[in-house]
Design a protein around this motif. Structure first.
Motif, PDB file in Angstrom:
ATOM      1  N   VAL A  60      55.482  70.180 -21.267  1.00 28.79           N
ATOM      2  CA  VAL A  60      56.315  71.334 -20.923  1.00 28.79           C
ATOM      3  C   VAL A  60      57.760  71.055 -21.327  1.00 28.79           C
ATOM      4  CG1 VAL A  60      57.235  72.732 -19.031  1.00 28.79           C
ATOM      5  CG2 VAL A  60      54.837  72.071 -19.007  1.00 28.79           C
ATOM      6  N   TYR A  61      58.362  72.029 -21.955  1.00 35.11           N
ATOM      7  CA  TYR A  61      59.770  71.938 -22.361  1.00 35.11           C
ATOM      8  C   TYR A  61      60.590  72.992 -21.644  1.00 35.11           C
ATOM      9  CZ  TYR A  61      58.587  69.027 -26.423  1.00 35.11           C
ATOM     10  OH  TYR A  61      58.145  68.019 -27.241  1.00 35.11           O
ATOM     11  N   TYR A  62      61.834  72.630 -21.317  1.00 35.17           N
ATOM     12  CA  TYR A  62      62.840  73.634 -20.940  1.00 35.17           C
ATOM     13  C   TYR A  62      63.870  73.553 -22.058  1.00 35.17           C
ATOM     14  CZ  TYR A  62      60.865  73.499 -16.179  1.00 35.17           C
ATOM     15  OH  TYR A  62      60.039  73.570 -15.086  1.00 35.17           O
ATOM     16  N   GLY A  63      63.821  74.468 -23.007  1.00 31.95           N
ATOM     17  CA  GLY A  63      64.675  74.345 -24.186  1.00 31.95           C
ATOM     18  C   GLY A  63      64.326  73.056 -24.904  1.00 31.95           C
ATOM     19  N   ALA A  64      65.330  72.190 -25.070  1.00 33.15           N
ATOM     20  CA  ALA A  64      65.093  70.943 -25.794  1.00 33.15           C
ATOM     21  C   ALA A  64      64.628  69.814 -24.867  1.00 33.15           C
ATOM     22  CB  ALA A  64      66.365  70.519 -26.530  1.00 33.15           C
ATOM     23  N   ILE A  65      64.701  70.071 -23.558  1.00 36.44           N
ATOM     24  CA  ILE A  65      64.336  69.012 -22.597  1.00 36.44           C
ATOM     25  C   ILE A  65      62.829  68.981 -22.379  1.00 36.44           C
ATOM     26  CG2 ILE A  65      64.569  68.216 -20.191  1.00 36.44           C
ATOM     27  CD1 ILE A  65      67.287  69.752 -20.186  1.00 36.44           C
ATOM     28  N   LYS A  66      62.271  67.789 -22.578  1.00 34.18           N
ATOM     29  CA  LYS A  66      60.831  67.640 -22.362  1.00 34.18           C
ATOM     30  C   LYS A  66      60.612  67.217 -20.914  1.00 34.18           C
ATOM     31  CE  LYS A  66      56.974  65.924 -25.099  1.00 34.18           C
ATOM     32  NZ  LYS A  66      56.587  65.054 -26.227  1.00 34.18           N
ATOM     33  N   ALA A  67      60.177  68.161 -20.089  1.00 37.57           N
ATOM     34  CA  ALA A  67      60.033  67.867 -18.657  1.00 37.57           C
ATOM     35  C   ALA A  67      58.699  67.189 -18.351  1.00 37.57           C
ATOM     36  CB  ALA A  67      60.174  69.153 -17.848  1.00 37.57           C
ATOM     37  N   LEU A  68      57.645  67.555 -19.071  1.00 36.64           N
ATOM     38  CA  LEU A  68      56.352  66.877 -18.923  1.00 36.64           C
ATOM     39  C   LEU A  68      55.928  66.376 -20.298  1.00 36.64           C
ATOM     40  CD1 LEU A  68      54.352  69.254 -16.504  1.00 36.64           C
ATOM     41  CD2 LEU A  68      55.667  67.207 -15.915  1.00 36.64           C
ATOM     42  N   LYS A  69      55.647  65.069 -20.373  1.00 41.47           N
ATOM     43  CA  LYS A  69      55.451  64.453 -21.682  1.00 41.47           C
ATOM     44  C   LYS A  69      53.989  64.181 -22.014  1.00 41.47           C
ATOM     45  CE  LYS A  69      59.999  62.420 -21.132  1.00 41.47           C
ATOM     46  NZ  LYS A  69      60.745  61.215 -20.743  1.00 41.47           N
ATOM     47  N   GLY A  70      53.110  65.089 -21.595  1.00 40.82           N
ATOM     48  CA  GLY A  70      51.686  64.888 -21.892  1.00 40.82           C
ATOM     49  C   GLY A  70      50.957  64.241 -20.733  1.00 40.82           C
TER      50      GLY A  70
ATOM     51  N   ASN B 177      63.303  62.507  -7.676  1.00 46.06           N
ATOM     52  CA  ASN B 177      63.907  63.777  -8.090  1.00 46.06           C
ATOM     53  C   ASN B 177      63.832  63.907  -9.604  1.00 46.06           C
ATOM     54  OD1 ASN B 177      66.157  63.277  -5.572  1.00 46.06           O
ATOM     55  ND2 ASN B 177      65.229  65.265  -5.832  1.00 46.06           N
ATOM     56  N   GLY B 178      63.444  65.085 -10.045  1.00 49.56           N
ATOM     57  CA  GLY B 178      63.471  65.348 -11.487  1.00 49.56           C
ATOM     58  C   GLY B 178      62.323  64.735 -12.270  1.00 49.56           C
ATOM     59  N   ALA B 179      61.334  64.175 -11.580  1.00 46.90           N
ATOM     60  CA  ALA B 179      60.207  63.535 -12.283  1.00 46.90           C
ATOM     61  C   ALA B 179      59.307  64.568 -12.965  1.00 46.90           C
ATOM     62  CB  ALA B 179      59.390  62.703 -11.301  1.00 46.90           C
ATOM     63  N   GLY B 180      59.330  65.796 -12.433  1.00 40.31           N
ATOM     64  CA  GLY B 180      58.506  66.853 -13.029  1.00 40.31           C
ATOM     65  C   GLY B 180      57.417  67.371 -12.096  1.00 40.31           C
ATOM     66  N   LYS B 181      57.542  67.074 -10.823  1.00 43.28           N
ATOM     67  CA  LYS B 181      56.504  67.459  -9.856  1.00 43.28           C
ATOM     68  C   LYS B 181      56.418  68.982  -9.708  1.00 43.28           C
ATOM     69  CE  LYS B 181      58.423  65.123  -6.463  1.00 43.28           C
ATOM     70  NZ  LYS B 181      59.679  64.759  -7.165  1.00 43.28           N
ATOM     71  N   THR B 182      57.572  69.599  -9.465  1.00 42.31           N
ATOM     72  CA  THR B 182      57.596  71.049  -9.303  1.00 42.31           C
ATOM     73  C   THR B 182      57.146  71.732 -10.596  1.00 42.31           C
ATOM     74  OG1 THR B 182      59.356  70.906  -7.674  1.00 42.31           O
ATOM     75  CG2 THR B 182      59.113  73.022  -8.771  1.00 42.31           C
ATOM     76  N   THR B 183      57.608  71.203 -11.719  1.00 44.16           N
ATOM     77  CA  THR B 183      57.224  71.775 -13.018  1.00 44.16           C
ATOM     78  C   THR B 183      55.705  71.758 -13.174  1.00 44.16           C
ATOM     79  OG1 THR B 183      59.309  71.054 -13.986  1.00 44.16           O
ATOM     80  CG2 THR B 183      57.506  71.506 -15.520  1.00 44.16           C
ATOM     81  N   THR B 184      55.077  70.681 -12.742  1.00 43.93           N
ATOM     82  CA  THR B 184      53.617  70.586 -12.846  1.00 43.93           C
ATOM     83  C   THR B 184      52.953  71.718 -12.067  1.00 43.93           C
ATOM     84  OG1 THR B 184      53.827  68.185 -13.005  1.00 43.93           O
ATOM     85  CG2 THR B 184      51.644  69.042 -12.463  1.00 43.93           C
ATOM     86  N   LEU B 185      53.387  71.921 -10.833  1.00 41.42           N
ATOM     87  CA  LEU B 185      52.776  72.989 -10.020  1.00 41.42           C
ATOM     88  C   LEU B 185      53.058  74.362 -10.610  1.00 41.42           C
ATOM     89  CD1 LEU B 185      53.182  71.961  -6.265  1.00 41.42           C
ATOM     90  CD2 LEU B 185      51.480  71.271  -7.947  1.00 41.42           C
TER      91      LEU B 185
ATOM     92  N   GLU C 148      56.865  59.651 -13.274  1.00 42.63           N
ATOM     93  CA  GLU C 148      58.225  59.177 -13.556  1.00 42.63           C
ATOM     94  C   GLU C 148      58.711  59.851 -14.828  1.00 42.63           C
ATOM     95  OE1 GLU C 148      58.609  54.876 -13.781  1.00 42.63           O
ATOM     96  OE2 GLU C 148      58.302  54.765 -11.610  1.00 42.63           O
ATOM     97  N   VAL C 149      59.841  60.515 -14.735  1.00 46.30           N
ATOM     98  CA  VAL C 149      60.412  61.302 -15.848  1.00 46.30           C
ATOM     99  C   VAL C 149      59.377  61.846 -16.841  1.00 46.30           C
ATOM    100  CG1 VAL C 149      62.845  60.648 -15.804  1.00 46.30           C
ATOM    101  CG2 VAL C 149      61.213  59.102 -16.889  1.00 46.30           C
ATOM    102  N   GLY C 150      58.481  62.671 -16.311  1.00 45.18           N
ATOM    103  CA  GLY C 150      57.564  63.397 -17.180  1.00 45.18           C
ATOM    104  C   GLY C 150      56.300  62.664 -17.581  1.00 45.18           C
ATOM    105  N   ASN C 151      56.113  61.445 -17.060  1.00 48.86           N
ATOM    106  CA  ASN C 151      54.900  60.688 -17.370  1.00 48.86           C
ATOM    107  C   ASN C 151      54.208  60.226 -16.100  1.00 48.86           C
ATOM    108  OD1 ASN C 151      54.737  60.374 -20.294  1.00 48.86           O
ATOM    109  ND2 ASN C 151      56.640  59.199 -20.091  1.00 48.86           N
ATOM    110  N   ILE C 152      52.879  60.185 -16.135  1.00 51.31           N
ATOM    111  CA  ILE C 152      52.160  59.550 -15.028  1.00 51.31           C
ATOM    112  C   ILE C 152      52.111  58.059 -15.336  1.00 51.31           C
ATOM    113  CG2 ILE C 152      49.906  59.281 -13.927  1.00 51.31           C
ATOM    114  CD1 ILE C 152      49.672  62.355 -14.130  1.00 51.31           C
ATOM    115  N   VAL C 153      52.707  57.259 -14.451  1.00 54.88           N
ATOM    116  CA  VAL C 153      52.822  55.828 -14.731  1.00 54.88           C
ATOM    117  C   VAL C 153      51.840  54.997 -13.910  1.00 54.88           C
ATOM    118  CG1 VAL C 153      55.223  55.925 -15.479  1.00 54.88           C
ATOM    119  CG2 VAL C 153      54.716  55.602 -13.051  1.00 54.88           C
ATOM    120  N   PHE C 154      51.222  55.611 -12.930  1.00 53.28           N
ATOM    121  CA  PHE C 154      50.340  54.854 -12.046  1.00 53.28           C
ATOM    122  C   PHE C 154      49.421  55.823 -11.337  1.00 53.28           C
ATOM    123  CE2 PHE C 154      49.360  52.064  -8.400  1.00 53.28           C
ATOM    124  CZ  PHE C 154      49.172  50.864  -9.065  1.00 53.28           C
TER     125      PHE C 154
END
Ligand code: ATP
Length: 234
Positions: free
Chosen positions: A9-19, A36-44, A208-214
């Motif tokens: 997911v992108y907001y303009g040039a910002i990649k909020a969810l990176k796959g 904050n800002g990891a992309g949780k709300t964006t996911t929902l 974490e910043v648009g990626n699932i790390v764990f």
């Protein structure tokens, strides 16, 4: 029940969810934790159809909902309790619940649902005629939750239900989530309060910043040293 695959997911040039990819199995509570800002709300919001992804797919009960409109997604049985407990402030508690029930075709079903919500939250029953805008924060959270329960949904997505609530109310809301889950609802819970979320969830993903790390069973995630250090104040 829900399968998210390589969502970008992108907001303009910002990649909020990176796959990101994750799964919510039927009957479980799955939590998505992260700062904050990891992309949780964006996911929902993307699952709800409010934000359109640039790539990836979302399947609900084997139906591709990736490009569906929000109202269709609700009708299929996915409901979203947004962050900041958005209710209609100038309508009464009962009117808020009535409006939420637009997917119900049967009047009797509406009455049943209303009774269920009032049984779960007696405080809402007492305040049936009160304007929602004058409810306390905790009561508004109950109303937002109640609105989601008026929809015959199988998957309930909750965005930060603990936000801004006193610990005793957080406990009450989380107890209700467990209760609803035991009655058969599947829950996707987004939380910054990782401690509480991991307590009630079956499975967890760390964003974490648009990626699932764990990811892993919530009990194991809770014991992981890195998760402890970053999210559990240990
Ligand atoms: P929080 O816990 O603070 O709500 P979050 O994990 O829910 O955080 P998101 O709200 O999904 O995070 O935000 C992810 C990123 O996308 C952030 O960098 C945010 O600034 C950005 N973002 C979110 N919404 C928009 C928007 N409408 N326009 C531009 N950028 C946005």
């Amino acid at each position: 029940m829900l399968k998210v695959n390589n969502l970008e997911v992108y907001y303009g040039a910002i990649k909020a969810l990176k796959g990101i990819s994750f799964e919510v199995k039927s009957g479980t509570i799955v939590t998505l934790i992260g700062a904050n800002g990891a992309g949780k709300t964006t996911t929902l919001r993307t699952i709800s159809g409010l934000v359109k992804p640039k790539a990836g797919t979302i399947f609900f009960k084997d139906i591709d909902i990736t490009k569906m409109e929000p109202h269709m997604i609700v009708q299929l049985g996915v409901v979203h309790v947004p962050e900041g407990r958005r209710v209609f402030p100038d309508l009464t508690v009962k009117e808020n619940l009535e409006l939420a029930a637009w997917t119900l075709k049967d009047k009797n079903r509406f009455k049943e649902k209303l009774e269920d919500v009032f049984e779960l939250f007696p405080r809402l029953k007492e305040r049936e005629k009160q304007l929602a805008g004058t409810l306390s924060g905790g009561e508004q959270q109950m109303l937002a939750f109640g609105r989601a329960l008026m929809v015959d949904a199988d998957l309930i997505m909750m965005d930060e239900p603990s936000m801004g609530l006193a610990p005793v109310l957080v406990e009450e809301i989380f107890d209700t989530i467990v209760k609803i889950n035991k009655e058969g609802k599947t829950i996707l819970l987004v939380e910054q309060n990782a401690e509480m979320a991991l307590e009630i969830a079956h499975y967890a993903y760390v964003l974490e910043v648009g990626n699932i790390v764990f990811e892993g069973p919530a009990k194991e995630v809770k014991e992981d040293p890195k998760v402890k250090a970053a999210y559990l104040g240990a």
